[in-house]
Design a protein around this motif. Sequence first.
Motif, mmCIF file in Angstrom:
data_model
loop_
_atom_site.group_PDB
_atom_site.id
_atom_site.type_symbol
_atom_site.label_atom_id
_atom_site.label_comp_id
_atom_site.label_asym_id
_atom_site.label_seq_id
_atom_site.Cartn_x
_atom_site.Cartn_y
_atom_site.Cartn_z
ATOM 1 N N LYS A 9 -8.569 9.064 -37.043
ATOM 2 C CA LYS A 9 -7.709 9.907 -37.878
ATOM 3 C C LYS A 9 -6.820 10.806 -37.025
ATOM 4 O O LYS A 9 -5.761 11.257 -37.471
ATOM 5 C CB LYS A 9 -8.563 10.760 -38.824
ATOM 6 N N SER A 10 -7.246 11.093 -35.792
ATOM 7 C CA SER A 10 -6.479 11.994 -34.930
ATOM 8 C C SER A 10 -5.485 11.251 -34.045
ATOM 9 O O SER A 10 -4.758 11.885 -33.277
ATOM 10 C CB SER A 10 -7.426 12.823 -34.054
ATOM 11 N N ASP B 7 -7.086 3.212 -39.768
ATOM 12 C CA ASP B 7 -7.695 2.176 -38.945
ATOM 13 C C ASP B 7 -7.988 0.922 -39.747
ATOM 14 O O ASP B 7 -8.188 0.973 -40.959
ATOM 15 C CB ASP B 7 -9.008 2.679 -38.359
ATOM 16 N N GLY C 53 -11.909 2.055 -29.404
ATOM 17 C CA GLY C 53 -13.207 1.905 -28.740
ATOM 18 C C GLY C 53 -14.085 0.856 -29.400
ATOM 19 O O GLY C 53 -15.304 0.970 -29.391
ATOM 20 N N THR D 101 -17.150 1.040 -36.600
ATOM 21 C CA THR D 101 -18.582 0.836 -36.748
ATOM 22 C C THR D 101 -19.308 0.726 -35.418
ATOM 23 O O THR D 101 -20.520 0.763 -35.375
ATOM 24 C CB THR D 101 -18.861 -0.434 -37.571
ATOM 25 N N ARG D 102 -18.566 0.552 -34.322
ATOM 26 C CA ARG D 102 -19.274 0.407 -33.048
ATOM 27 C C ARG D 102 -18.763 1.344 -31.975
ATOM 28 O O ARG D 102 -19.313 1.380 -30.886
ATOM 29 C CB ARG D 102 -19.197 -1.039 -32.568
ATOM 30 N N THR D 103 -17.711 2.114 -32.272
ATOM 31 C CA THR D 103 -17.151 2.998 -31.256
ATOM 32 C C THR D 103 -18.124 4.129 -30.915
ATOM 33 O O THR D 103 -18.928 4.547 -31.756
ATOM 34 C CB THR D 103 -15.815 3.592 -31.717
ATOM 35 N N LEU D 104 -18.038 4.615 -29.694
ATOM 36 C CA LEU D 104 -18.828 5.788 -29.304
ATOM 37 C C LEU D 104 -18.021 7.067 -29.458
ATOM 38 O O LEU D 104 -18.527 8.157 -29.207
ATOM 39 C CB LEU D 104 -19.295 5.641 -27.854
ATOM 40 N N ARG D 105 -16.775 6.945 -29.872
ATOM 41 C CA ARG D 105 -15.949 8.149 -30.011
ATOM 42 C C ARG D 105 -16.375 8.961 -31.227
ATOM 43 O O ARG D 105 -16.868 8.417 -32.211
ATOM 44 C CB ARG D 105 -14.476 7.743 -30.163
ATOM 45 N N PHE D 106 -16.142 10.271 -31.149
ATOM 46 C CA PHE D 106 -16.420 11.139 -32.291
ATOM 47 C C PHE D 106 -15.530 10.748 -33.465
ATOM 48 O O PHE D 106 -15.973 10.679 -34.608
ATOM 49 C CB PHE D 106 -16.175 12.607 -31.918
ATOM 50 N N ASP D 107 -14.251 10.524 -33.195
ATOM 51 C CA ASP D 107 -13.280 10.182 -34.239
ATOM 52 C C ASP D 107 -13.341 8.679 -34.483
ATOM 53 O O ASP D 107 -12.500 7.917 -34.016
ATOM 54 C CB ASP D 107 -11.882 10.616 -33.805
ATOM 55 N N GLU D 108 -14.337 8.277 -35.252
ATOM 56 C CA GLU D 108 -14.639 6.847 -35.396
ATOM 57 C C GLU D 108 -13.478 6.064 -35.991
ATOM 58 O O GLU D 108 -13.260 4.911 -35.647
ATOM 59 C CB GLU D 108 -15.894 6.672 -36.266
ATOM 60 N N ASP E 131 -10.504 -2.478 -34.850
ATOM 61 C CA ASP E 131 -10.166 -1.779 -33.605
ATOM 62 C C ASP E 131 -8.656 -1.495 -33.512
ATOM 63 O O ASP E 131 -8.151 -1.186 -32.448
ATOM 64 C CB ASP E 131 -10.626 -2.629 -32.408
#
Lengths: 469, 101
Positions: free
Chosen positions: B88-89, B13, B74, B78-85, B16
């Motif tokens: 990586k997936s 990443d 998302g 630093t601001r995403t609400l996803r688990f995989d910030e 975004d």
Amino acid sequence: MSSTATNPCRLGAGTGYWGDMVDPALELLEHGELDAMGFDLLAELSVAALQRARLRNPEKGHIPDTAGIFAQCLPPARRNGVTIVTNAGGANPQAAARAIAGVACEQGDAELRLGVIEGDDLTERLDAIRRSGWRFTNMDTGEEDVDSIADQIVAAHAYLGCDGVIEALGGGADVVVGGRLADSALYSGPLMHHYGWTPQSCTDAQRGAALTVGHLLECGGASSGGMTSQWRESEEPWRIGYPLAEVADDGSAVITKLPGSGGIVNEWTIKEQMLYEVHDPRDYRLPDGVVDLSGVTVTELEKNRMLVAGMSAGPPPELLKVQIGYEDGFIGEGRVLLPWPDAFEKAEWCERFVRRRLEYLNVNVREIQLDHVGRNTLAGPSAPGATGDRDINEIELRVAVRTDTRAEAELARRTIVHLATAGPVGTAVNLPPPVRKVIALWPTLVPRDQVDVRVAVLRADEVVSHARA
Amino acid sequence: MHVHDLAYLRSGDKGDVSNVAVMARNADAYALLEDALVPERILQHLDGLVSGPVVVHALPNLHAFEVVMHGALGGGATRTLRFDETGKSMGAVLSRMAVDT
């Protein structure tokens, strides 16, 4: 670091991130016959987070583990004459230098020469640069109005290339510490110093080798068995050997690892890291050059020994990347586990409970994420499979909410906790993590001449006595 | 058949933007992927996860592609609400895209 051009330069990967394992670095320092090792300890967000720590305490703002890492790594590095380059300085390179100098003096190594690089921190200079007419356009979104976040800015740091590292090593530094040094500069610096190259004067092949090899090493074990599709083939991954590069002056390099170490180095692990986070592979912009991977070849010489050739990079770009970090609200999150029977229906019930209760409490939800862990947390709507399996053993519902205020994020977090007592029978809840502040990033550019890189080389005991003065 | 059958993938990443390296397992797989890795199809597969645009860079010398997906994480690590910030997936998620043969 004296050598003739016929000796390849030997570079070992130290750490790839703050919190990485240190034993592979110790093995390489002891047995790798290295010229230099890099310790990358910063992620995109790190410097802004460290700047906040520095604002609370001027003695902080560097990587907190600096002293611990150097206490372990300095003895083998000094025994074997290995130079170390690190960005452990984060938002406070002087504090990191004091930490390292303190460790050296405790170890009876007061003569250790420390190079300190500053000048990446533009936080206090943003206004002046803007007054000169420069726009800090957001590279991702195209937004031009940095004023819209002016009140929320925490930090702004430029990514520095390896010039400062070369200058410090030329001044006799044994350890070089900076702040937002580009990851690859931790390796391209000592390599260029080894051969007497500079980013401006060397050939495209030499620059390409320096930057590509730096990129292959900067993520620690990520080219020798970490984060790999080769996870089945990796041998004894629990004692992974980190990558070691032997770079020749013709601009080719062998990537390998210590004999007998765990992990794997093959065609795939090299390609995986070479292409990692590069975007346009013909225009990979780093402060020291623009990498073009379209002529690179990767050839296996023997097991765990790969030849990388055909690397190339054009001259350093006129603009440097700057990362501006700004405060942008808060996140409250948590998880609950719903048991059979009717786990799926219970999860839907909890989702409704959270949404409706946050409405009821007048929480201004800027964004909400609801995941079923094990079903769609990673793949989102692209996840195949039924959503309504009524006989599923259990479902973990993950809830994350972003709000403008800490108080609202706390209410969201509390609402998840309340499912323990207000939710369906059997709902299992543990205390969620604390509410966290969001630091969003505004990636942008700045003219190189606006960044004033300063390098000082001092003995460890001088650094310590300056700190006391 | 899926992209997974033809290639190894790894994602990273920047902000975004999700960057997926797709490394064909052999020359035949590379040829199939040249046809399959079309931005519109990738956006369709990742509907709801990635808003785009998507750019695909081919690297014939390495039998590989860089798939660069904007609006993919998302809002960024630093601001995403996803688990995989850090996404990586995302490589794995893309690897499940169907490929016509």
